[in-house]
Design a protein around this motif. Structure first.
Motif, short mmCIF file in Angstrom:
data_model
loop_
_atom_site.label_atom_id
_atom_site.label_comp_id
_atom_site.label_asym_id
_atom_site.label_seq_id
_atom_site.Cartn_x
_atom_site.Cartn_y
_atom_site.Cartn_z
N GLY A 137 0.93 -1.16 -0.15
CA GLY A 137 0.03 -0.22 -0.02
C GLY A 137 1.10 1.02 0.20
O GLY A 137 2.17 0.80 -0.03
N VAL A 138 0.07 2.75 -0.40
CA VAL A 138 1.15 3.52 -0.12
C VAL A 138 1.96 4.00 0.87
O VAL A 138 2.89 4.33 0.81
N GLY A 139 1.03 3.71 1.88
CA GLY A 139 1.80 4.25 2.85
C GLY A 139 2.44 3.14 4.12
O GLY A 139 3.20 3.29 4.92
N GLY A 140 2.66 2.28 2.74
CA GLY A 140 3.47 1.42 2.99
C GLY A 140 3.01 0.40 4.27
O GLY A 140 1.84 0.17 5.32
N TYR A 141 4.01 -0.88 5.31
CA TYR A 141 3.42 -1.80 6.11
C TYR A 141 3.13 -1.08 6.99
O TYR A 141 1.98 -1.41 8.17
N ALA A 142 4.13 -0.14 7.48
CA ALA A 142 4.09 0.49 9.11
C ALA A 142 2.07 1.95 9.23
O ALA A 142 1.44 1.23 10.32
N THR A 143 2.04 2.01 8.04
CA THR A 143 0.29 2.73 8.23
C THR A 143 -0.32 1.36 8.14
O THR A 143 -0.95 2.05 9.10
N ALA A 144 -0.27 0.39 8.04
CA ALA A 144 -1.49 0.14 7.48
C ALA A 144 -1.73 -1.71 9.08
O ALA A 144 -2.67 -0.94 9.67
#
Ligand SMILES: Cc1ncc(COP(=O)(O)O)c(C=O)c1O
Length: 433
Positions: A234-241
């Motif tokens: 996802g555009v937010g990467g793993y951390a954001t998710a």
């Protein structure tokens, strides 16, 4: 001359790539799951990304080496918009540069020198982190928790003094992080949120949150290395998710679908050290080619593609990945093999052991490496390119089709059958990592 991690058998000279396919110099076509160590999320030579590159070259844009550029600013804004804990961002050319800078920044901010790295993690090839990737268990000894493992370099030439500053613990082991922090003044812990250089080893519930708490308790900088997970998840990467807030995160690979660029971003108080008014405290960030207009344009075009139509690319990738995962599971069940399919978004690994590994000791102690390597060799002969090193990540791109996956699953069954037949005729040698 080839770069050493590309010198694999079979040695194939690829000459062309388009979407999900590779062609070698003899004209053979392969369905590609290697994706050049995973950047090609949209597939090779994505037309939109290449068109943006072409337009940029024709626009007269160049590398100026002075001030900042409009393109660079636009890309920085896009990243800050999609990643909530990134207040500002700096661009570099490779993931290794970004992790090296992140560690230097952490040392400057904390005034401490020691760092923690994760056994089985990969964060690039510079002195601080070129260690403890696929380490034979004899070199590590049995699992210890709480405790730390010896620094085992993956390169010659790392000074002894430098090694003493690096402390190695297992993934998913919070007690050891706490233990090491009680013993040494730790500047930073750097980890991939999902270990994706030894397949796909996922964080257990609470692990990343636990690292955040330990960072706050001991005052170290939490660096999440999203070079592989960023943009693929996802555009937010793993951390954001996952709702985790590192202090600093680094990105590369899929951010520009194969063009060379990396990004380092995070909390403003830390990022401001790159422009600190006191020259004694300022952290040097240099690089002739940083934010070159070609990869910057490629990154903007990639992010535009990834965010178009409410993230339609990710929905398609997820549907394909789910389909592939269940196809692999079905095939493995038919063979009655002890095997686990580990998946994180469009990244996969098939482990020949009865559960998904939780850390390097678990993986190295249980996985059938010989079968994994033999299967990869067979698949390559059948036109399916899984990188021929055991446990290396399998990546699906948005260019793959349901037809490609069906062809791959059919080949997977045939090749696995052949490997098992060979093994019945002549047992495969024991092969440790
Ligand atoms: C998680 C991770 N971090 C850092 C790097 C280093 O990136 P680069 O090869 O662009 O220097 C890699 C490369 O594979 C990686 O997988």
């Amino acid at each position: 001359m080839v770069s050493v991690n590309r010198a694999v058998e079979p040695s194939i000279v690829f000459v062309r790539a388009c979407g999900q396919y590779l062609w070698d110099a003899d004209g053979n076509r392969y369905i590609d799951y290697h994706a050049a160590f995973s950047p090609h999320l949209l597939g090779h030579n994505d037309p939109c990304v290449n068109e943006a590159v072409r337009r940029t070259l024709e626009s007269g844009a160049s590398l100026y080496g002075s001030g900042t550029t409009e393109l660079e600013g636009r890309l920085a804004e896009m990243i800050c918009e999609h990643i909530p804990f990134v207040d500002s961002v700096q661009f570099l050319n490779t993931g290794s540069e970004a992790t090296s800078q992140a560690i230097r920044l952490a040392r400057a901010v904390t005034g401490r020198d020691h760092i923690i790295v994760i056994q089985g993690g990969y964060n690039g090839w510079h002195d601080d982190v070129a260690c403890n990737l696929m380490t034979p268990l004899e070199r590590l000894g049995p699992r210890v928790s709480p405790g730390e493992y010896p620094f085992v370099p993956i390169s010659a030439g790392i000074p002894e003094e430098r090694r003493k500053l690096v402390h190695v613990v297992n993934f998913n082991d919070l007690a050891s992080v706490d233990y090491v922090c009680e013993k040494y003044p730790i500047a930073a812990l750097i980890t991939e949120p999902v270990l994706q250089n030894v397949g796909v080893i996922r964080p257990q519930a609470g692990y990343l949150e636990g690292l955040r708490e330990l960072a706050d308790k001991h005052g170290f900088v939490l660096i999440l290395d999203e070079v592989k997970t960023g943009f693929r998840n996802g555009v937010g990467g793993y951390a954001t998710a996952a709702g985790v807030r590192p202090d600093i995160a680094v990105y590369g690979k899929a951010i520009a679908n194969g063009y060379p660029i990396a990004a380092l971003g995070g909390r403003r108080e830390l990022m401001d050290y790159f422009v600190h008014p006191d020259p004694e405290r300022r952290v040097l960030l240099a690089g002739t080619y940083n934010a070159h207009p070609v990869p910057v344009a490629a990154a903007i075009a990639t992010i535009e593609r990834l965010t178009a139509d409410g993230g339609a690319v990710y929905r398609r990738l997820e549907a394909l990945s789910e389909q592939f995962e269940s196809g692999l599971r079905e095939a493995l069940e038919e063979f009655g093999l002890r095997a686990a399919v580990a998946r994180q978004a469009s990244a996969f690994c098939v482990y020949f052991m009865d559960h998904e590994p939780v850390d390097w000791h678990d993986l190295a102690g249980h996985h059938d490496y010989a079968l994994d390597e033999e299967l990869r060799r067979e698949l390559i002969q059948a036109g399916i390119y899984w990188f021929p090193v055991a446990t290396k990540q399998i990546s699906i791109s948005a260019a793959h089709t349901a037809g490609d996956l069906a062809e791959t699953l059919a080949a997977f069954r045939t090749c696995l059958e052949r490997c098992l037949e060979k093994r019945r005729a002549e047992p495969l040698p024991e092969k440790a990592p």
